[in-house]
Design an enzyme around this catalytic site. Sequence first.
Site, PDB file in Angstrom:
ATOM      1  N   ASN A  33      12.472 -37.545  -7.759  1.00  0.00           N
ATOM      2  CA  ASN A  33      11.606 -37.085  -8.621  1.00  0.00           C
ATOM      3  C   ASN A  33      10.721 -37.248  -9.194  1.00  0.00           C
ATOM      4  O   ASN A  33      11.981 -37.770 -10.357  1.00  0.00           O
ATOM      5  CB  ASN A  33      12.441 -35.646  -9.136  1.00  0.00           C
ATOM      6  CG  ASN A  33      11.016 -35.140  -9.894  1.00  0.00           C
ATOM      7  OD1 ASN A  33      10.428 -34.923  -9.499  1.00  0.00           O
ATOM      8  ND2 ASN A  33      12.019 -33.958 -10.859  1.00  0.00           N
ATOM      9  N   GLY A  63       6.114 -34.156  -6.866  1.00  0.00           N
ATOM     10  CA  GLY A  63       7.178 -33.744  -7.983  1.00  0.00           C
ATOM     11  C   GLY A  63       8.166 -32.802  -7.299  1.00  0.00           C
ATOM     12  O   GLY A  63       8.260 -32.694  -5.996  1.00  0.00           O
ATOM     13  N   CYS A  64       9.113 -32.994  -7.572  1.00  0.00           N
ATOM     14  CA  CYS A  64      10.480 -32.050  -6.756  1.00  0.00           C
ATOM     15  C   CYS A  64      11.543 -32.509  -7.296  1.00  0.00           C
ATOM     16  O   CYS A  64      11.637 -32.014  -8.579  1.00  0.00           O
ATOM     17  CB  CYS A  64      10.512 -33.414  -5.818  1.00  0.00           C
ATOM     18  SG  CYS A  64       9.368 -34.341  -4.813  1.00  0.00           S
ATOM     19  N   GLY A  65      12.220 -31.729  -6.237  1.00  0.00           N
ATOM     20  CA  GLY A  65      13.791 -30.928  -6.932  1.00  0.00           C
ATOM     21  C   GLY A  65      14.683 -31.645  -6.424  1.00  0.00           C
ATOM     22  O   GLY A  65      15.214 -32.191  -5.112  1.00  0.00           O
TER      23      GLY A  65
END
Lengths: 507, 399
Positions: B213, B13-15
């Site tokens: 993401n 998961g990411c920004g």
Amino acid sequence: MATPQFASFFPDFYIERIWEKCIKCRRCVRECSYEAHIWDPKKKTLYEDHTKCVGCHRCEAMCPTKAIIIRRHPAEFREHALWTPWFIKNVYKQADQGGVLLTSTGCALPFKNYFDHLVLDACQVTNPPIDPLREPMELRTYIGPKPEALEIEEVDGKFRLKKKLPPMIKLEVPIMFAAMSYGAISLHVHQGLAKAARDLGTLYNTGEGGLHASLYEYGSNTIVQCASGRFGLHVDYLNAGVAIEIKIGQGAKPGIGGHLPGEKVTEEISKTRMIPVGSDAISPAPHHDIYSIEDLRGLIFALKEATEYKKLVFVKIAAVHNVAAIASGIVRAGADAVVIDGLKGGTGAAPTMFRDYIGIPIELAISAVDKRLREEGIRHRASIIASGGIRCSADVVKAIALGADAVYIGTAALIAVGCTMCQRCYTGKCPWGIATNNPELIKRLPPEVAYEKIYNLVKAWAHEIKEMLGAMGINSIESLKGNRDKLRAVGLTKEEMEILEVKHAGE
Amino acid sequence: MWNIALRAKELSGCGIAGIIHRKGELIPGEMILKAICCQYERGNGLGAGFAAYGIYPELHEYYALHVMAQNKQALEKVEEFLQKHTFLNFQEPIPTKKVKTIKDPPLFKRYFVRPKFDEEEAEFCDITAEDDRMVQLVMEINEKIDGAYVISSGKNMGVFKGVGFPDEIAEFFRIDEYKAFIWTAHNRFPTNTPGWWGGAHPFTILDWSIVHNGEISSYGTNRRYLELFGYKCTLLTDTEVVAYILDLLIRKHGLPLELACKAMAPPFWMEIDEMPEEERELYTAIRILYGGAVLNGPFAILFAYNGGLVGLNDRVKLRPLVAASKGDLYFMASEEAAIRAICPDPERVWAPKAGEPVIVEMEEGVIPNQKSYLKPRPAEVKEDALRIGYLPPLLFSSK
Ligand code: SF4
Ligand code: SF4
């Protein structure tokens, strides 16, 4: 003195009648097409001829008081690891009769079943599984050659195709019904298959026995087969379906042609097949106009010409040692789909030696063919249809993850309509009314019942496939195609995993 | 350093954040840094990165190769390879700064090159062949040279990425010293693979760069599809496939951007069935032909090229994406807060719909090598020419 028939001394099954329960209604006598139950009018009692029992369990199922149990015959031979009863009895049979051992269905030997050594993946945490009850889940699949790139043009600010796509066949579920000829199975089963195919949005296959007049209306869900015997083949027949399948071989008996015993050739069959009543319909081993790959190309295009390039042409082969190279040749010869029928593929009649010992497992064949076509850059030119030994929806998922576009099911559809795998279809006496044309026996399986059962089966499998896709976090079947990430092996050797291109569980 | 067990796929998961100036004015690096740092909670210090467009104006005719190497020997091998297969105009170490929290960083060097063709293969010397050749060279280095990876290979652009939080990586690469007309950035939260420098985003090929993401559940299918055309997935993360799919569908097959996005995040069949005939035929064809390019699974991606920035969500929108604009500046990010951190008063803020791309292209003629992919272009006609592998094979064996 009459020559003793050794085989008859040692029956395979034992009919046990529970006399306290039997009300002597004689239903079993009427049900058994092999006459294993006998009524003695003088003594007003029943007796059994165990040697005639094929283990179809019809009487057991129909007996109103459940007074019958069919068992393996308890008589035992002295143990011998090599000379098991199977081999001893086969030798007896052949010594008695001097003939080829005949059987039905697919390979019965416990060769490694690769589907059973592959497990599937599911999402946890990082990627949400998808719930097919709440989100769309797509199984639609297109069969046929596909260009590699699209040509798009812009007209009035809107994109559109510059060139239409070549004809393709749309399947709402990637499960089709394998070739089973009218003759090998009853007209009722054919009617059930055709109607189920229509309502499911898939295809059934006529097999090599021509197309009964009552089935022309299901044309857009029909594949017509052109096998070496060319039974019932004429231009209306070729144009009746959406695809024509050239049958080169089948998994149950690679290297030989179809075989319909004369006992099954009734009036109606004779009309459809265009052969005399009661004559054996034995297809030659090769097509007499195909002795090389160029000849196959000739036939593919002859069929395309005859149908004005509106129909797709499939070519079906048995999975044999060199299947990848053969499939590549077939695609290059112009086939729109190659059908690979594995070792475990079924049949209505085959020599036992062929059924059990010739060909290779479908799982390995799919992977090898897909790989070869990809390496040669021709994978998009044809679809791969896998068949032979697909028993449940997970097998379908695994076949697609190994590289197939769609699968055929045959045996599973017959079991759905009541087949108990007695493996005696070649006798034409199927007590369940499936693999027979006896007018009395076929009444046991009306077309509506066949339809309902087959429809239910595929509907259930489709639902299960959706659930499995959702669990993997994907919502359309194309993201499963060839997706080895979704498979892991359990208990396979390095070599097997290399061929299947899968990793071992835990890796 | 990299003897970690790499997985063929990572889950994360990411920004993400991106900025573009439509007139090609340069945006300072601090701005993107602020936007990505605002989404600190979306990362866990195991990866961050930046893509910057317009940073090498004097050398804009040359492919800028950012190379990451484990040691000197690997770098030497890359150099030997480049000597043989390219015209090397200029090379230098990528300037970095010591950062306390970053231990044992790999070596970074940039090379400005044009691919070389042997005389007898001179016929391939046109522009498309040059791009193809470049793709092939990058794949070759990534696949065959142990411990060296080309992390970006476009003209007038470059990628800076590594293991750390975005502020640490920015400090390490001195991001504040660059100005670009497009920026993208990434803050990574890998959940089951160790962070490694090559696994950080953005991922690139030529001037395509991607920050992502999400998870691509169709990775296995996508990878096999790309292999058909000669792309090799060597970086062992799912995001890599997005870069190659863009390159294949847009640059090679000539699909307009919008349709390429629709191939990756296609409408559902039930929507297609309701479309008017021409549109239905088009979308049916896209789904049939490009089934292997569908990115299945939850994702929000930003991708950029010399001339545009695009945001795209998966077809059910399982990951966040927000867009905003003010004048000629366009912003996209995982969270609105990230945008407001650098542009407190945007004129327009909106949440793009599932599967609907946000495409922002620059005005015509404002930058060198400018590309526009809004219109369809003819696919390269010869079937084989659609494949990268069609180019003469490289005579190279380093493993
Ligand atoms: S069907 Fe059952 S009850 Fe009837 S005669 Fe046979 S065994 Fe007895
Ligand atoms: S179809 Fe009939 S004869 Fe053939 S195996 Fe099944 S039950 Fe037996």
